[in-house]
Structure formats: C-alpha cells, structure tokens
Design a protein around this motif. Structure first.
Motif, PDB file in Angstrom:
ATOM      1  N   THR A  92       0.813  -1.218   0.000  1.00 50.61           N
ATOM      2  CA  THR A  92       0.000   0.000   0.000  1.00 50.61           C
ATOM      3  C   THR A  92       0.849   1.271   0.000  1.00 50.61           C
ATOM      4  O   THR A  92       0.377   2.330  -0.392  1.00 50.61           O
ATOM      5  CB  THR A  92      -0.937   0.030   1.226  1.00 50.61           C
ATOM      6  OG1 THR A  92      -0.150  -0.082   2.419  1.00 50.61           O
ATOM      7  CG2 THR A  92      -1.940  -1.117   1.162  1.00 50.61           C
ATOM      8  N   MET A  93       2.089   1.169   0.463  1.00 52.39           N
ATOM      9  CA  MET A  93       2.980   2.329   0.481  1.00 52.39           C
ATOM     10  C   MET A  93       4.417   1.838   0.461  1.00 52.39           C
ATOM     11  O   MET A  93       4.744   0.841   1.085  1.00 52.39           O
ATOM     12  CB  MET A  93       2.748   3.165   1.746  1.00 52.39           C
ATOM     13  CG  MET A  93       3.475   4.517   1.801  1.00 52.39           C
ATOM     14  SD  MET A  93       5.228   4.507   2.249  1.00 52.39           S
ATOM     15  CE  MET A  93       5.200   3.900   3.907  1.00 52.39           C
ATOM     16  N   SER A  94       5.261   2.523  -0.282  1.00 49.27           N
ATOM     17  CA  SER A  94       6.700   2.275  -0.240  1.00 49.27           C
ATOM     18  C   SER A  94       7.418   3.604  -0.240  1.00 49.27           C
ATOM     19  O   SER A  94       6.975   4.572  -0.862  1.00 49.27           O
ATOM     20  CB  SER A  94       7.221   1.451  -1.403  1.00 49.27           C
ATOM     21  OG  SER A  94       6.290   1.037  -2.277  1.00 49.27           O
ATOM     22  N   ARG A  95       8.542   3.612   0.476  1.00 43.24           N
ATOM     23  CA  ARG A  95       9.385   4.804   0.561  1.00 43.24           C
ATOM     24  C   ARG A  95      10.831   4.343   0.462  1.00 43.24           C
ATOM     25  O   ARG A  95      11.226   3.382   1.116  1.00 43.24           O
ATOM     26  CB  ARG A  95       9.153   5.522   1.882  1.00 43.24           C
ATOM     27  CG  ARG A  95      10.007   6.767   2.078  1.00 43.24           C
ATOM     28  CD  ARG A  95       9.758   7.440   3.430  1.00 43.24           C
ATOM     29  NE  ARG A  95       8.349   7.796   3.580  1.00 43.24           N
ATOM     30  CZ  ARG A  95       7.577   7.365   4.566  1.00 43.24           C
ATOM     31  NH1 ARG A  95       8.032   6.561   5.503  1.00 43.24           N
ATOM     32  NH2 ARG A  95       6.314   7.746   4.642  1.00 43.24           N
ATOM     33  N   VAL A  96      11.589   5.041  -0.356  1.00 39.05           N
ATOM     34  CA  VAL A  96      13.004   4.715  -0.536  1.00 39.05           C
ATOM     35  C   VAL A  96      13.820   5.986  -0.361  1.00 39.05           C
ATOM     36  O   VAL A  96      13.487   7.029  -0.920  1.00 39.05           O
ATOM     37  CB  VAL A  96      13.269   4.115  -1.943  1.00 39.05           C
ATOM     38  CG1 VAL A  96      14.752   3.944  -2.199  1.00 39.05           C
ATOM     39  CG2 VAL A  96      12.533   2.798  -2.108  1.00 39.05           C
ATOM     40  N   THR A  97      14.874   5.863   0.427  1.00 39.49           N
ATOM     41  CA  THR A  97      15.861   6.934   0.573  1.00 39.49           C
ATOM     42  C   THR A  97      17.216   6.334   0.245  1.00 39.49           C
ATOM     43  O   THR A  97      17.574   5.277   0.763  1.00 39.49           O
ATOM     44  CB  THR A  97      15.885   7.498   2.009  1.00 39.49           C
ATOM     45  OG1 THR A  97      14.598   8.013   2.326  1.00 39.49           O
ATOM     46  CG2 THR A  97      16.934   8.599   2.146  1.00 39.49           C
TER      47      THR A  97
END
Length: 118
Positions: A92-97
């Motif tokens: 439902t959500m992904s975040r990449v740094t």
C-alpha cells in the motif's frame, strides 16, 4: 485492517552513479533505506510465511538492479528502487531513501527520498 511496516535499514551497495567522468569509471558506495507497508492481518492469524510479504525477494531484486546498473542521476536510481519495492500487489505504500556518501566535500552524504502510495 492492520498495516505492517517492513524496514530495510542501511543496505550498503556499490554502483556506478554520477555523470562526472571519474564517477562513470569507478563504482561508488550508496546506502539504501526502504520502508514497505502492507496489510498483515492474515499473516498475524495464520503464522504462515505464504501469507506474509517476502522482503528477501524484494531486497535481492534491489541488490541485483543496483549492482548491475549504471545511473547518471540519484533521482533515476531512487525511482528504479521504488518501482521494485512497489511491485507486489498487496503493498500500500513504499518509501526509498538513498544516500550517496562523499558526494559533497564537507557533508557526510547527499540523499534523495521518494514515496509511492496505492
């Protein structure tokens, strides 16, 4: 519905990143942080690996893509990794740094983050 958050912290890889001549000839370190959210109610109930999100499979795809790739811009690298992390339909959500250590002389690193919600 319970949402689980998987975090992969400080995945250290080497890749070709940058557009300066020296950056195009030798690999540089990158540090990748990933957050992936998905509904985990079924896995809570069943305790069955088949009902959970397999973060090892996702991480292996990221490693292969980063280590085999060549990127001019940090934006492209982060967008590619985000796409890999968002492939599974239950996410439902992904975040990449991604941090690029030693990119600036007087800074520990330069980083870029992208997030996708479904």
């Amino acid at each position: 519905m319970s949402q689980a958050m998987i975090k992969v912290t400080n995945l250290r890889l080497r890749t070709f990143i940058g557009f300066n001549p020296d950056e195009r000839e030798k690999q540089q370190d990158v540090v990748i942080n990933i957050e992936i959210q998905y509904p985990a109610d079924k896995s809570f109930e069943t305790d069955d690996v088949a009902d959970a999100l397999n973060y090892k499979v996702i991480t292996k795809k990221v490693i292969q893509h980063v280590e085999e790739g060549r990127f001019l811009l940090l934006e492209k690298l982060v967008a590619d990794v985000l796409a890999i992390c968002s492939e599974h339909p239950s996410i439902t959500m992904s975040r990449v740094t991604i941090d690029k250590p030693h990119a600036l002389r007087f800074a520990d690193s330069v980083s870029l983050s992208l997030e996708q919600r479904k």
